[in-house]
Design an enzyme around this catalytic site. Structure first.
Site, PDB file in Angstrom:
ATOM      1  N   ASN A   7      -6.263   6.616  -3.957  1.00  0.00           N
ATOM      2  CA  ASN A   7      -4.931   6.714  -3.351  1.00  0.00           C
ATOM      3  C   ASN A   7      -3.910   6.509  -4.468  1.00  0.00           C
ATOM      4  O   ASN A   7      -3.689   5.388  -4.909  1.00  0.00           O
ATOM      5  CB  ASN A   7      -4.797   5.631  -2.267  1.00  0.00           C
ATOM      6  CG  ASN A   7      -3.392   5.566  -1.697  1.00  0.00           C
ATOM      7  OD1 ASN A   7      -2.557   6.436  -1.954  1.00  0.00           O
ATOM      8  ND2 ASN A   7      -3.122   4.516  -0.931  1.00  0.00           N
ATOM      9  N   LYS A   9      -0.767   6.825  -4.341  1.00  0.00           N
ATOM     10  CA  LYS A   9       0.537   6.328  -3.882  1.00  0.00           C
ATOM     11  C   LYS A   9       1.649   7.154  -4.541  1.00  0.00           C
ATOM     12  O   LYS A   9       1.468   8.343  -4.751  1.00  0.00           O
ATOM     13  CB  LYS A   9       0.652   4.821  -4.158  1.00  0.00           C
ATOM     14  CG  LYS A   9      -0.564   4.065  -3.617  1.00  0.00           C
ATOM     15  CD  LYS A   9      -0.395   2.599  -3.558  1.00  0.00           C
ATOM     16  CE  LYS A   9      -1.670   1.964  -2.983  1.00  0.00           C
ATOM     17  NZ  LYS A   9      -1.586   0.529  -2.827  1.00  0.00           N
ATOM     18  N   HIS A  93      -1.765   3.532   6.503  1.00  0.00           N
ATOM     19  CA  HIS A  93      -1.836   2.616   5.357  1.00  0.00           C
ATOM     20  C   HIS A  93      -0.834   1.484   5.581  1.00  0.00           C
ATOM     21  O   HIS A  93       0.245   1.700   6.129  1.00  0.00           O
ATOM     22  CB  HIS A  93      -1.518   3.370   4.061  1.00  0.00           C
ATOM     23  CG  HIS A  93      -1.797   2.553   2.847  1.00  0.00           C
ATOM     24  ND1 HIS A  93      -0.934   1.570   2.395  1.00  0.00           N
ATOM     25  CD2 HIS A  93      -2.856   2.532   2.005  1.00  0.00           C
ATOM     26  CE1 HIS A  93      -1.458   0.990   1.329  1.00  0.00           C
ATOM     27  NE2 HIS A  93      -2.626   1.558   1.065  1.00  0.00           N
ATOM     28  N   GLU A  95       1.182   0.068   3.717  1.00  0.00           N
ATOM     29  CA  GLU A  95       2.530   0.303   3.161  1.00  0.00           C
ATOM     30  C   GLU A  95       3.345   1.175   4.109  1.00  0.00           C
ATOM     31  O   GLU A  95       4.554   1.009   4.239  1.00  0.00           O
ATOM     32  CB  GLU A  95       2.408   0.918   1.758  1.00  0.00           C
ATOM     33  CG  GLU A  95       1.982  -0.134   0.740  1.00  0.00           C
ATOM     34  CD  GLU A  95       1.178   0.389  -0.434  1.00  0.00           C
ATOM     35  OE1 GLU A  95       1.215   1.602  -0.720  1.00  0.00           O
ATOM     36  OE2 GLU A  95       0.489  -0.433  -1.079  1.00  0.00           O
ATOM     37  N   GLU A 161      -8.508  -2.602   4.847  1.00  0.00           N
ATOM     38  CA  GLU A 161      -7.727  -3.021   3.687  1.00  0.00           C
ATOM     39  C   GLU A 161      -6.925  -4.277   4.044  1.00  0.00           C
ATOM     40  O   GLU A 161      -5.845  -4.165   4.641  1.00  0.00           O
ATOM     41  CB  GLU A 161      -6.768  -1.917   3.256  1.00  0.00           C
ATOM     42  CG  GLU A 161      -7.450  -0.637   2.832  1.00  0.00           C
ATOM     43  CD  GLU A 161      -6.578   0.174   1.885  1.00  0.00           C
ATOM     44  OE1 GLU A 161      -7.054   0.486   0.788  1.00  0.00           O
ATOM     45  OE2 GLU A 161      -5.428   0.483   2.239  1.00  0.00           O
ATOM     46  N   GLY A 167      -3.238  -4.311  -4.256  1.00  0.00           N
ATOM     47  CA  GLY A 167      -2.400  -4.346  -5.450  1.00  0.00           C
ATOM     48  C   GLY A 167      -2.162  -5.746  -5.985  1.00  0.00           C
ATOM     49  O   GLY A 167      -1.295  -5.951  -6.841  1.00  0.00           O
ATOM     50  N   SER A 206      -7.715  -3.874  -4.263  1.00  0.00           N
ATOM     51  CA  SER A 206      -8.070  -4.326  -5.616  1.00  0.00           C
ATOM     52  C   SER A 206      -9.530  -4.030  -5.980  1.00  0.00           C
ATOM     53  O   SER A 206     -10.187  -4.835  -6.643  1.00  0.00           O
ATOM     54  CB  SER A 206      -7.762  -5.818  -5.783  1.00  0.00           C
ATOM     55  OG  SER A 206      -6.377  -6.066  -5.582  1.00  0.00           O
TER      56      SER A 206
HETATM   57  P1  PGA Z   1      -5.260  -1.244  -4.716  1.00  0.00           P
HETATM   58  O1  PGA Z   1      -4.726  -0.337  -3.491  1.00  0.00           O
HETATM   59  O2  PGA Z   1      -6.624  -0.753  -5.066  1.00  0.00           O
HETATM   60  O3  PGA Z   1      -4.254  -1.004  -5.829  1.00  0.00           O
HETATM   61  O4  PGA Z   1      -5.267  -2.653  -4.244  1.00  0.00           O
HETATM   62  C1  PGA Z   1      -5.569   0.023  -2.440  1.00  0.00           C
HETATM   63  C2  PGA Z   1      -4.808   0.795  -1.396  1.00  0.00           C
HETATM   64  O5  PGA Z   1      -3.663   0.438  -1.111  1.00  0.00           O
HETATM   65  O6  PGA Z   1      -5.322   1.777  -0.821  1.00  0.00           O
END
Ligand code: PGA
Length: 244
Positions: A7, A9, A93, A95, A161, A167, A206
């Site tokens: 992803n 983003k 997601h 976000e 998640e 992140g 992560s």
């Molecule tokens: P990350 O993001 O691996 O940077 O923690 C995962 C995601 O948001 O899909």
């Protein structure tokens, strides 16, 4: 089947994406039984899809609107995603839920629309730190998954998640992942027949080449939805190798 989905983003310009693809493809060895996908931002969907398709990498979008067309300034329809070469779309997601007010009601429509346009919905679910600390993790996940009662059965992937692990460099402990993935499986069994629609449950938050093997050892972890590490072509190729 295992799945490794990157992803991106809101990252990478077209020149950076071209450089990523060149390096990734030089190191990527397709593995049977491992589905690999990349979800770039909208403007470079077609470019990335065209670059990686020959090596069996699937193109995913990061969001899509439920209506096929119309007066929805700033939105992109599932029809347009399919037209751009997408095979799937990330939906819900955290976000999107937290920063853009995505609701479960909207997700019901989006999952249905994705299926109508032959896009595989990759539905993300997860609790915040406050929800976990208050002991509501399974309740929140049950609520997020209850939209499946309205979407009905159909093709689906799910990603767990934990919001606090995205992140942040923090990763859920094996026991926490095991408990949640088993719970998600029981919920999925309520809504869908496993034989008709086997639903892989990915872990996200992560994920790196260092922690991926341990995650893959956990029952019901079918792979990873990867943010930060998917922007590094060597790490992403390594993650695919580890899934094989
Ligand atoms: P990350 O993001 O691996 O940077 O923690 C995962 C995601 O948001 O899909």
């Amino acid at each position: 089947m295992r799945c490794v989905i990157g992803n991106w983003k809101m990252n990478l310009l077209s020149t950076e994406a071209a450089a990523f693809c060149e390096t990734f493809l030089a190191h990527h060895v397709p593995v049977s039984g491992v589905a690999v996908g990349i979800a770039p931002p909208f403007p470079i969907l077609r470019q990335v899809g065209d670059a990686v398709r020959a090596k069996g990498v699937r193109l995913f979008a990061q969001n899509g609107h439920a209506e096929p067309k119309g007066a929805y300034t700033g939105e992109v329809s599932m029809a347009q995603l399919q037209d751009a070469g997408c095979a799937g779309v990330i939906l819900g997601h955290s976000e999107r839920r937290q920063l853009f007010g995505e609701t479960d009601a909207a997700l019901v429509k989006k999952v249905k629309a994705a299926r109508e346009w032959n896009l595989l919905p990759l539905l993300c679910v997860g609790e915040t730190l406050a929800e976990r600390e208050a002991g509501y993790t399974l309740e929140i996940l049950g609520q997020q998954l209850s939209i499946l009662a309205e979407t009905g059965p159909g093709p689906l992937w799910v990603a767990y998640e934990p919001v606090w692990a995205i992140g942040t460099g923090l990763r859920a402990e094996a026991g926490q992942v095991r408990e949640v993935h088993a719970f998600i499986r029981t919920k999925l069994d309520q809504f869908m027949d496993r034989g008709d629609y086997p639903v892989p449950i990915l872990y996200g938050g992560s994920v790196t080449p260092d922690n991926f093997p341990e995650l893959l050892d956990i029952p019901e972890v079918a792979g990873g939805l990867v943010g930060g590490a998917s922007l590094d072509p060597l790490k992403f190729a390594e993650l695919v190798k580890l899934a094989g």
